[in-house]
Scaffold this motif. Structure first.
Motif, PDB file in Angstrom:
ATOM      1  N   ASN A   8       0.687  -1.270  -0.004  1.00 52.58           N
ATOM      2  CA  ASN A   8       0.334  -0.186  -0.090  1.00 52.58           C
ATOM      3  C   ASN A   8       0.928   1.396   0.066  1.00 52.58           C
ATOM      4  OD1 ASN A   8      -2.669   0.236  -0.316  1.00 52.58           O
ATOM      5  ND2 ASN A   8      -3.092  -0.774   1.592  1.00 52.58           N
ATOM      6  N   GLU A   9       2.155   1.117  -0.048  1.00 45.60           N
ATOM      7  CA  GLU A   9       3.174   2.344  -0.198  1.00 45.60           C
ATOM      8  C   GLU A   9       3.953   2.182  -1.436  1.00 45.60           C
ATOM      9  OE1 GLU A   9       6.185   4.659   2.647  1.00 45.60           O
ATOM     10  OE2 GLU A   9       6.489   2.391   2.522  1.00 45.60           O
ATOM     11  N   VAL A  10       4.069   3.378  -2.082  1.00 44.23           N
ATOM     12  CA  VAL A  10       4.900   3.407  -3.204  1.00 44.23           C
ATOM     13  C   VAL A  10       6.326   3.719  -2.714  1.00 44.23           C
ATOM     14  CG1 VAL A  10       5.211   4.448  -5.436  1.00 44.23           C
ATOM     15  CG2 VAL A  10       3.048   4.238  -4.690  1.00 44.23           C
ATOM     16  N   THR A  11       7.372   2.717  -3.074  1.00 40.17           N
ATOM     17  CA  THR A  11       8.394   2.879  -2.474  1.00 40.17           C
ATOM     18  C   THR A  11       9.364   3.432  -3.495  1.00 40.17           C
ATOM     19  OG1 THR A  11       8.963   0.374  -3.203  1.00 40.17           O
ATOM     20  CG2 THR A  11       8.162   1.082  -0.718  1.00 40.17           C
ATOM     21  N   ARG A  12      10.731   3.398  -3.327  1.00 46.16           N
ATOM     22  CA  ARG A  12      11.961   3.753  -4.319  1.00 46.16           C
ATOM     23  C   ARG A  12      11.708   2.612  -5.355  1.00 46.16           C
ATOM     24  NH1 ARG A  12      16.662   4.261  -0.958  1.00 46.16           N
ATOM     25  NH2 ARG A  12      17.408   2.389  -1.435  1.00 46.16           N
ATOM     26  N   LEU A  13      11.817   1.491  -5.273  1.00 42.37           N
ATOM     27  CA  LEU A  13      11.973   0.452  -6.227  1.00 42.37           C
ATOM     28  C   LEU A  13      10.531   0.593  -7.081  1.00 42.37           C
ATOM     29  CD1 LEU A  13      12.260  -2.871  -6.932  1.00 42.37           C
ATOM     30  CD2 LEU A  13      10.479  -3.194  -5.094  1.00 42.37           C
ATOM     31  N   ASP A  14       9.429   0.900  -6.656  1.00 40.50           N
ATOM     32  CA  ASP A  14       8.208   1.053  -7.577  1.00 40.50           C
ATOM     33  C   ASP A  14       8.471   2.409  -8.590  1.00 40.50           C
ATOM     34  OD1 ASP A  14       6.940  -0.803  -6.223  1.00 40.50           O
ATOM     35  OD2 ASP A  14       6.327   0.738  -4.671  1.00 40.50           O
ATOM     36  N   ALA A  15       9.230   3.469  -8.031  1.00 40.42           N
ATOM     37  CA  ALA A  15       9.401   4.760  -8.876  1.00 40.42           C
ATOM     38  C   ALA A  15      10.438   4.249  -9.937  1.00 40.42           C
ATOM     39  CB  ALA A  15       9.910   5.600  -7.697  1.00 40.42           C
ATOM     40  N   ILE A  16      11.435   3.568  -9.343  1.00 35.01           N
ATOM     41  CA  ILE A  16      12.646   3.189 -10.260  1.00 35.01           C
ATOM     42  C   ILE A  16      12.185   2.444 -11.441  1.00 35.01           C
ATOM     43  CG2 ILE A  16      14.903   2.093 -10.568  1.00 35.01           C
ATOM     44  CD1 ILE A  16      15.557   3.623  -7.821  1.00 35.01           C
ATOM     45  N   THR A  17      11.388   1.250 -11.137  1.00 33.63           N
ATOM     46  CA  THR A  17      10.652   0.457 -12.123  1.00 33.63           C
ATOM     47  C   THR A  17       9.776   1.188 -13.087  1.00 33.63           C
ATOM     48  OG1 THR A  17      10.566  -1.422 -10.342  1.00 33.63           O
ATOM     49  CG2 THR A  17       9.339  -1.791 -12.311  1.00 33.63           C
ATOM     50  N   ALA A  18       9.034   2.039 -12.590  1.00 30.74           N
ATOM     51  CA  ALA A  18       8.320   3.001 -13.365  1.00 30.74           C
ATOM     52  C   ALA A  18       9.217   3.735 -14.593  1.00 30.74           C
ATOM     53  CB  ALA A  18       7.373   4.098 -12.355  1.00 30.74           C
ATOM     54  N   ILE A  19      10.243   4.154 -13.855  1.00 26.07           N
ATOM     55  CA  ILE A  19      11.346   5.068 -14.684  1.00 26.07           C
ATOM     56  C   ILE A  19      11.584   4.097 -15.752  1.00 26.07           C
ATOM     57  CG2 ILE A  19      13.749   5.965 -14.833  1.00 26.07           C
ATOM     58  CD1 ILE A  19      12.920   7.420 -12.219  1.00 26.07           C
ATOM     59  N   LEU A  20      12.093   2.866 -15.251  1.00 26.30           N
ATOM     60  CA  LEU A  20      12.348   1.720 -16.354  1.00 26.30           C
ATOM     61  C   LEU A  20      11.605   1.579 -17.403  1.00 26.30           C
ATOM     62  CD1 LEU A  20      14.522  -0.524 -13.995  1.00 26.30           C
ATOM     63  CD2 LEU A  20      15.625   0.839 -15.576  1.00 26.30           C
ATOM     64  N   CYS A  21      10.444   1.627 -17.146  1.00 24.97           N
ATOM     65  CA  CYS A  21       9.348   1.338 -18.049  1.00 24.97           C
ATOM     66  C   CYS A  21       9.173   2.544 -19.038  1.00 24.97           C
ATOM     67  CB  CYS A  21       7.959   1.079 -17.356  1.00 24.97           C
ATOM     68  SG  CYS A  21       7.687  -0.357 -16.984  1.00 24.97           S
ATOM     69  N   ILE A  22       9.197   3.627 -18.553  1.00 22.73           N
ATOM     70  CA  ILE A  22       9.246   4.857 -19.556  1.00 22.73           C
ATOM     71  C   ILE A  22      10.375   5.147 -20.190  1.00 22.73           C
ATOM     72  CG2 ILE A  22       9.190   7.591 -19.446  1.00 22.73           C
ATOM     73  CD1 ILE A  22       6.677   6.778 -18.575  1.00 22.73           C
ATOM     74  N   GLU A  23      11.499   4.509 -19.755  1.00 29.16           N
ATOM     75  CA  GLU A  23      12.812   4.522 -20.535  1.00 29.16           C
ATOM     76  C   GLU A  23      12.860   3.531 -21.508  1.00 29.16           C
ATOM     77  OE1 GLU A  23      16.098   6.051 -20.129  1.00 29.16           O
ATOM     78  OE2 GLU A  23      14.630   7.529 -19.373  1.00 29.16           O
ATOM     79  N   ALA A  24      12.314   2.558 -21.555  1.00 27.27           N
ATOM     80  CA  ALA A  24      12.067   1.382 -22.445  1.00 27.27           C
ATOM     81  C   ALA A  24      10.991   2.048 -23.513  1.00 27.27           C
ATOM     82  CB  ALA A  24      11.451   0.055 -21.902  1.00 27.27           C
ATOM     83  N   SER A  25      10.026   2.919 -23.045  1.00 27.65           N
ATOM     84  CA  SER A  25       9.041   3.517 -24.002  1.00 27.65           C
ATOM     85  C   SER A  25       9.608   4.612 -24.663  1.00 27.65           C
ATOM     86  CB  SER A  25       7.711   3.436 -23.472  1.00 27.65           C
ATOM     87  OG  SER A  25       7.805   4.680 -22.586  1.00 27.65           O
ATOM     88  N   MET A  26      10.754   5.057 -24.391  1.00 27.22           N
ATOM     89  CA  MET A  26      11.287   6.378 -25.046  1.00 27.22           C
ATOM     90  C   MET A  26      11.941   5.971 -26.118  1.00 27.22           C
ATOM     91  SD  MET A  26      10.249   9.154 -23.841  1.00 27.22           S
ATOM     92  CE  MET A  26       9.701   9.798 -22.318  1.00 27.22           C
ATOM     93  N   THR A  27      12.095   6.400 -27.271  1.00 25.08           N
ATOM     94  CA  THR A  27      12.960   6.502 -28.357  1.00 25.08           C
ATOM     95  C   THR A  27      14.089   7.155 -28.099  1.00 25.08           C
ATOM     96  OG1 THR A  27      11.708   8.026 -29.668  1.00 25.08           O
ATOM     97  CG2 THR A  27      11.421   5.981 -30.358  1.00 25.08           C
ATOM     98  N   THR A  28      14.252   8.017 -27.449  1.00 21.40           N
ATOM     99  CA  THR A  28      15.532   8.853 -26.855  1.00 21.40           C
ATOM    100  C   THR A  28      15.569   8.738 -25.466  1.00 21.40           C
ATOM    101  OG1 THR A  28      14.317  10.795 -27.270  1.00 21.40           O
ATOM    102  CG2 THR A  28      15.737  10.177 -29.013  1.00 21.40           C
TER     103      THR A  28
END
Length: 665
Positions: A593-613
């Motif tokens: 029920n808490e968004v930790t650093r792990l969740d934030a960094i996984t979200a960043i990795l998803c966005i990074e994978a979806s960015m062309t640059t």
């Protein structure tokens, strides 16, 4: 007949006084005597109390529902004796007994068929149908019944409207008086002071497309709602309607044969929106979830990957896509900001890829996982088919719901997204961001709700050019792309090692994966189990961002804004909202029920994978070749250090250097 009617009337009134006294009491104490009041009874309760009466109600509902309404007035009079000291107490003349068949033997295929299987044999019994409302007509007023008086013998009698003839009231031909000298008069007076009118609405319900076989056309049936039932449902609602099947003549159209169309006169309507997903989750399954996460307490990402392996298991690898699909289906938490504007919780996903990269497989699997899903293709959909269409029905314009409205509260999969015409794509903009569809057609100006996840799949235009922006490669506009939380590009590059692994996996589908140790886990996370898990975490977890997660997300967003040159359309405030949603979805996936650093960094990795640059990771690698890591927790520790280093905030987290040293050691 009159004696048996009186006998049954007493039995019915007795049943109502015994089981529904609270409802009767509240009706008597209600202030407005002109309203129509529903009195809900359970068929299962009636069957226990009086089986012959329940059988008669099932076999001759038209007659016996009318008796029940009269019995309700009689039962009120009995109760009124106790309550008449109260100023506001009065016997209400318009009470309608509504029969709820939930949990009774009537929930069987014979009396609860799918709409496409309704036949003549179902006519005249208490029938139940389940479907989605695709059209709701305007509320009209119809005359209830006319009271005629015979000029000769002064006998008064009622004539009721006929559904077959579009609710017209036929003129009596002969006096129905049953007195000793049979009066055969043909002249009557209408008693005007007793004119009764009813609210009246026609809706149309369509069977669920998910339960149909391939090639079957979903059938629909009109439903008549009267009095207290009108305006209970709107387009897009899932309903279960109990009523009596009858027929009415179709409209007179030149050169078209006039047929009898089936129509259901509703007695009870149950909206399924509150219990839209009928996924029942027993306590032992919840215990399994708890046990699973306690087993993986020390290696949480290994547990997460075990769940992700259950997503589209027939496709080998593609870890990033499976993670993206899971996060999209789980979604974040909707919140309302200070100005009262709703910020959506649903995520949207777009897969861009070469043919044969499994895009449609993911679409179909997601539709199975979601408890409410509509699958369509861009080429076969018009803007009216996706949003809403105006249809002329008997001289009146009504709105019929399209795919996005029918998927409200669920998932809308659109394959061949690039094949849609330009103006059709434009209609999706509002549906994706504001989660409504505004309509102004044929004088009907309204807004419909579309709280739906949009999952699109498209091929790149010609050969994918890595040097060009995403909108050039897909011919999708920047504003549309920015509405997708994750856009994954699957390129079919020649990679001999990968091809060898994939081909051996496909050829050995029948065998178990050797030496992996995942046999027991893959048997746990079957499709029904995944459905239950996703439903459970969406219902029970509303994660809140921790200070650490806020810091990471905020730093990444600022870095993206500084470095965004080529893909400026993607780097808007929407990206910040996407990061929050994905982090919340990951926290839910991790049973927290808490968004930790792990969740934030996984979200960043998803966005990074979806960015062309990418702003951080120089070469993300091809998403198509992303496989499951052997030790995901160690792998994550390296990625976390790299990302926090690039964001320049690694020194703010004291625990990282120690953890990293211990892992390396």
């Amino acid at each position: 007949m009159d004696s048996s009617r009186g006998h049954h009337g007493k039995e019915m009134a007795g049943f109502l006084l015994k089981h529904q006294s609270e409802q009767l009491r509240s009706i008597i104490l209600s202030p407005d005597p002109r309203l129509h009041y529903p009195l809900h009874i359970d068929f299962a309760e009636l069957l226990d109390d009086n089986p012959p009466l329940a059988h008669l109600l099932f076999r001759q509902p038209t007659e016996y529902l009318q008796f029940f309404d009269e019995a309700a007035i009689w039962a009120q009079r009995v109760m009124f004796e106790d309550l008449k000291k109260r100023v506001d107490a009065s016997v209400k003349e318009y009470v309608h007994v509504r029969v709820n068949i939930s949990g009774s033997p009537l929930e069987c295929p014979e009396t609860f068929p799918s709409i496409g299987r309704v036949r003549v044999k179902h006519r005249g019994i208490l029938l139940t149908l389940k479907g989605t409302v695709i059209r709701s007509g305007s509320v009209k007023m119809i005359e209830g019944e006319k009271i005629y008086e015979c000029r000769t013998c002064k006998h008064r009698f009622k004539i009721y409207p006929e559904v077959e003839n579009r609710n017209s009231i036929p003129k009596p031909t002969i006096c129905p008086s049953q007195s000793s000298k049979f009066c055969e008069s043909t002249r009557f007076n209408i008693i005007e002071e007793n004119k009764i009118c009813h609210d009246y609405q026609e809706i149309k319900i369509q069977e669920n497309t998910q339960v149909l076989g391939v090639g079957a056309i979903p059938r629909s049936i009109p439903v008549i709602l009267k009095d207290d039932l009108v305006d209970m449902v709107k387009a897009g609602d899932d309903v279960i309607v109990t009523g009596v099947l009858t027929a009415k003549w179709s409209y007179d159209v030149k050169d078209v044969r006039c047929d009898l169309d089936p129509v259901l006169v509703a007695n009870h309507v149950r909206r399924m929106n509150e219990v839209k997903s009928e996924i029942d989750i027993p306590d032992d399954i919840i215990m399994k979830f708890e046990q699973f996460w306690s087993d993986f307490k020390d290696a949480p990402l290994k547990g997460r990957n075990a769940i992700l392996r259950g997503v589209c298991p027939q496709i080998f690898g593609l870890f990033t896509v499976k993670l993206a699909v899971a996060l999209t289906l789980i979604g974040g938490v909707q919140h309302v900001d200070a100005s009262g504007t709703k910020v959506r919780g649903e995520s949207h996903l777009l897969l861009v890829g070469d043919p044969g990269t499994g895009k449609s497989q993911f679409l179909k699997f997601s539709a199975k996982l979601s408890n409410r899903a509509v699958i369509t293709t861009g080429l076969g959909s018009t803007s009216a088919g996706l949003t809403v269409t105006a249809v002329k029905d008997g001289g009146e314009w009504v709105l019929e719901a399209g795919a996005l409205v029918l998927a409200d509260g669920g998932l809308c999969c659109i394959d061949e997204f690039d094949s849609m015409r330009g103006h059709d794509r434009a209609t999706i903009h509002e549906a994706m961001e504001q989660q409504t569809i505004s309509v102004a057609k044929a004088g009907l100006v309204t807004t419909l709700s579309t709280r739906t996840i949009v999952f699109g799949a498209t091929n790149p235009k010609g050969q994918y050019d890595p040097d060009e922006s995403l909108s050039v490669n897909t011919t999708l506009s920047g504003p549309l792309l920015s509405r997708f939380d994750i856009v994954l590009v699957l390129l079919d590059t020649k990679n001999p090692g990968w091809d060898a692994v994939v081909s051996s996996h496909i050829l050995a589908v029948g065998e178990k994966e050797k030496g992996n140790g995942h046999e027991d886990l893959s048997s746990i996370w079957t499709l029904p189990m995944l459905q239950r898990y996703i439903h459970f975490i969406k219902r029970n977890f509303r994660p809140v961002l921790s200070k650490e997660a806020e810091k990471v997300i905020s730093s990444y967003y600022q870095l993206q804004r500084r470095s965004a040159t080529q893909n400026a359309a993607r780097t808007t405030v929407r990206m910040l909202e996407s990061l929050i949603r994905l982090a919340q979805a990951h926290a839910r996936l991790m049973y927290r029920n808490e968004v930790t650093r792990l969740d934030a960094i996984t979200a960043i990795l998803c966005i990074e994978a979806s960015m062309t640059t990418s702003a951080i990771v120089d070469s993300v690698g091809n998403t198509l070749h992303s496989n499951f890591a052997e030790n995901p927790d160690q792998e994550y520790a390296k990625q976390e250090r790299l990302i926090l280093g690039k964001l320049g905030i690694i020194n703010e987290f004291s625990d990282i250097s120690m953890t990293q040293d211990s892992i390396c050691g």
